[in-house]
Design an enzyme around this catalytic site. Sequence first.
Site, PDB file in Angstrom:
ATOM      1  N   SER A   1       3.366  -1.869  10.421  1.00 23.48           N
ATOM      2  CA  SER A   1       4.800  -1.946  10.710  1.00 23.48           C
ATOM      3  C   SER A   1       5.427  -3.299  10.359  1.00 23.48           C
ATOM      4  O   SER A   1       6.326  -3.766  11.058  1.00 23.48           O
ATOM      5  CB  SER A   1       5.082  -1.576  12.173  1.00 23.48           C
ATOM      6  OG  SER A   1       4.704  -0.231  12.415  1.00 23.48           O
TER       7      SER A   1
ATOM      8  N   HIS B   1      -9.565   1.073   5.187  1.00 23.86           N
ATOM      9  CA  HIS B   1      -8.278   1.382   5.825  1.00 23.86           C
ATOM     10  C   HIS B   1      -8.500   2.442   6.900  1.00 23.86           C
ATOM     11  O   HIS B   1      -9.280   3.376   6.715  1.00 23.86           O
ATOM     12  CB  HIS B   1      -7.278   1.886   4.783  1.00 23.86           C
ATOM     13  CG  HIS B   1      -5.880   1.917   5.308  1.00 23.86           C
ATOM     14  ND1 HIS B   1      -5.445   2.901   6.173  1.00 23.86           N
ATOM     15  CD2 HIS B   1      -4.838   1.073   5.147  1.00 23.86           C
ATOM     16  CE1 HIS B   1      -4.185   2.650   6.497  1.00 23.86           C
ATOM     17  NE2 HIS B   1      -3.791   1.540   5.890  1.00 23.86           N
TER      18      HIS B   1
ATOM     19  N   GLY C   1       2.481   2.510  10.879  1.00 22.32           N
ATOM     20  CA  GLY C   1       3.477   3.571  10.760  1.00 22.32           C
ATOM     21  C   GLY C   1       4.176   3.936  12.050  1.00 22.32           C
ATOM     22  O   GLY C   1       4.843   4.967  12.132  1.00 22.32           O
TER      23      GLY C   1
ATOM     24  N   GLU D   1      -5.446  -4.808  10.774  1.00 24.86           N
ATOM     25  CA  GLU D   1      -4.480  -3.713  10.902  1.00 24.86           C
ATOM     26  C   GLU D   1      -4.771  -2.938  12.185  1.00 24.86           C
ATOM     27  O   GLU D   1      -5.608  -2.007  12.174  1.00 24.86           O
ATOM     28  CB  GLU D   1      -4.578  -2.755   9.703  1.00 24.86           C
ATOM     29  CG  GLU D   1      -4.101  -3.329   8.404  1.00 24.86           C
ATOM     30  CD  GLU D   1      -3.484  -2.248   7.502  1.00 24.86           C
ATOM     31  OE1 GLU D   1      -2.424  -2.514   6.940  1.00 24.86           O
ATOM     32  OE2 GLU D   1      -4.060  -1.149   7.382  1.00 24.86           O
TER      33      GLU D   1
ATOM     34  N   ASN E   1       0.865  -1.178   0.000  1.00 24.83           N
ATOM     35  CA  ASN E   1       0.000   0.000   0.000  1.00 24.83           C
ATOM     36  C   ASN E   1       0.902   1.229   0.000  1.00 24.83           C
ATOM     37  O   ASN E   1       1.478   1.573   1.022  1.00 24.83           O
ATOM     38  CB  ASN E   1      -0.905  -0.030   1.239  1.00 24.83           C
ATOM     39  CG  ASN E   1      -1.747   1.224   1.353  1.00 24.83           C
ATOM     40  OD1 ASN E   1      -1.802   2.038   0.443  1.00 24.83           O
ATOM     41  ND2 ASN E   1      -2.417   1.373   2.500  1.00 24.83           N
ATOM     42  N   TRP E   2       0.994   1.863  -1.156  1.00 24.81           N
ATOM     43  CA  TRP E   2       1.924   2.989  -1.284  1.00 24.81           C
ATOM     44  C   TRP E   2       1.351   4.305  -0.771  1.00 24.81           C
ATOM     45  O   TRP E   2       2.025   5.336  -0.832  1.00 24.81           O
ATOM     46  CB  TRP E   2       2.381   3.130  -2.743  1.00 24.81           C
ATOM     47  CG  TRP E   2       3.415   2.112  -3.136  1.00 24.81           C
ATOM     48  CD1 TRP E   2       4.022   1.203  -2.313  1.00 24.81           C
ATOM     49  CD2 TRP E   2       3.963   1.899  -4.441  1.00 24.81           C
ATOM     50  NE1 TRP E   2       4.914   0.439  -3.024  1.00 24.81           N
ATOM     51  CE2 TRP E   2       4.899   0.859  -4.337  1.00 24.81           C
ATOM     52  CE3 TRP E   2       3.754   2.491  -5.685  1.00 24.81           C
ATOM     53  CZ2 TRP E   2       5.624   0.378  -5.433  1.00 24.81           C
ATOM     54  CZ3 TRP E   2       4.474   2.032  -6.779  1.00 24.81           C
ATOM     55  CH2 TRP E   2       5.401   0.984  -6.650  1.00 24.81           C
ATOM     56  N   LYS E   3       0.091   4.287  -0.358  1.00 29.07           N
ATOM     57  CA  LYS E   3      -0.538   5.492   0.205  1.00 29.07           C
ATOM     58  C   LYS E   3      -0.299   6.678  -0.742  1.00 29.07           C
ATOM     59  O   LYS E   3      -0.367   6.508  -1.953  1.00 29.07           O
ATOM     60  CB  LYS E   3      -0.016   5.726   1.624  1.00 29.07           C
ATOM     61  CG  LYS E   3      -0.195   4.465   2.489  1.00 29.07           C
ATOM     62  CD  LYS E   3       0.031   4.659   3.947  1.00 29.07           C
ATOM     63  CE  LYS E   3      -0.166   3.329   4.660  1.00 29.07           C
ATOM     64  NZ  LYS E   3      -0.093   3.426   6.096  1.00 29.07           N
TER      65      LYS E   3
HETATM   66  P1  13P Z   1       3.044   0.603   7.683  1.00 32.31           P
HETATM   67  O1  13P Z   1       3.528  -0.703   7.123  1.00 32.31           O
HETATM   68  O2  13P Z   1       3.791   1.785   7.163  1.00 32.31           O
HETATM   69  O3  13P Z   1       2.941   0.551   9.176  1.00 32.31           O
HETATM   70  O4  13P Z   1       1.555   0.805   7.122  1.00 32.31           O
HETATM   71  C1  13P Z   1       0.667  -0.242   7.238  1.00 32.31           C
HETATM   72  C2  13P Z   1      -0.539   0.063   6.444  1.00 32.31           C
HETATM   73  O5  13P Z   1      -1.265   0.986   6.719  1.00 32.31           O
HETATM   74  C3  13P Z   1      -0.803  -0.777   5.268  1.00 32.31           C
HETATM   75  O6  13P Z   1      -2.075  -0.572   4.763  1.00 32.31           O
END
Ligand code: 13P
Length: 253
Positions: free
Chosen positions: A211, A96, A172, A166, A9-11
Amino acid sequence: MVRSLLVANWKMYKTVAESQAFVQEWLERRAKTDRAAEQVICPTLPALYVLAQALRGRDIRVGAQTLDLGREGANTGAVSGYLLREAGASYVIVGHSERRRLYGEDDAVVRDQAVAALECGLKPIICVGESRAERELGRTDAVILHQVQSVIQALNDLADTVFAYEPVWAIGTGLVPTAEEADRVAGVIQDALVRAYPNSGGTVRILYGGSVNRQTVREFAAAPRLDGALVGGASLDVEHWIALNQGWMEVRG
Ligand code: 13P
């Protein structure tokens, strides 16, 4: 055996050019060690079509990070599942915690998005997770169950759905639950799916996200009820992403 699924997930990271460069480098480097889980890249929207084209004929899918409801219409700024599908997406993330928090996508919206995704041939990756406060109050299972049930009530069956646990506090932050705890919560999700759909509920893939990196991935891979990972920050770097995939496959391959 269920095939493992690793989702990047590159956001809101990477330009179109950066996304293309990642994929090009990835394809060159991974060819040497092509023993992989099913892999999905969810880039920013402007890069989705370009990446779908670049990955045509490959065993790598492209996904969207959210979708809007409906097919077409006077909805300024909206992108429907049909448009995403046509642009080359196979999957779409729904629910999400960043969408829930920043854009007010509540359980009812998430439910409608999952239904809409399936209607147009996208596989929804349905995210559920408790906040830190909910965890500290001992409400993790209740929150998860509520989020899961609110979606599955609206579905006719679970084929083509994926769930992702999640925990909001792990996204993060570098904090992670133990693999035992993530596995236990995956069990809570799986039990709810099996209760609702005795035939298919046990075959739905359940991912862990929050994470995950090349170090932590092995622990999660050893958790029997987890079928993959949903990865944010650690998916942005090609070398790290390849190492993460290898780490998962060494334990589960
Ligand atoms: P991180 O891996 O950066 O903690 O993010 C997880 C996430 O939100 C995946 O959708």
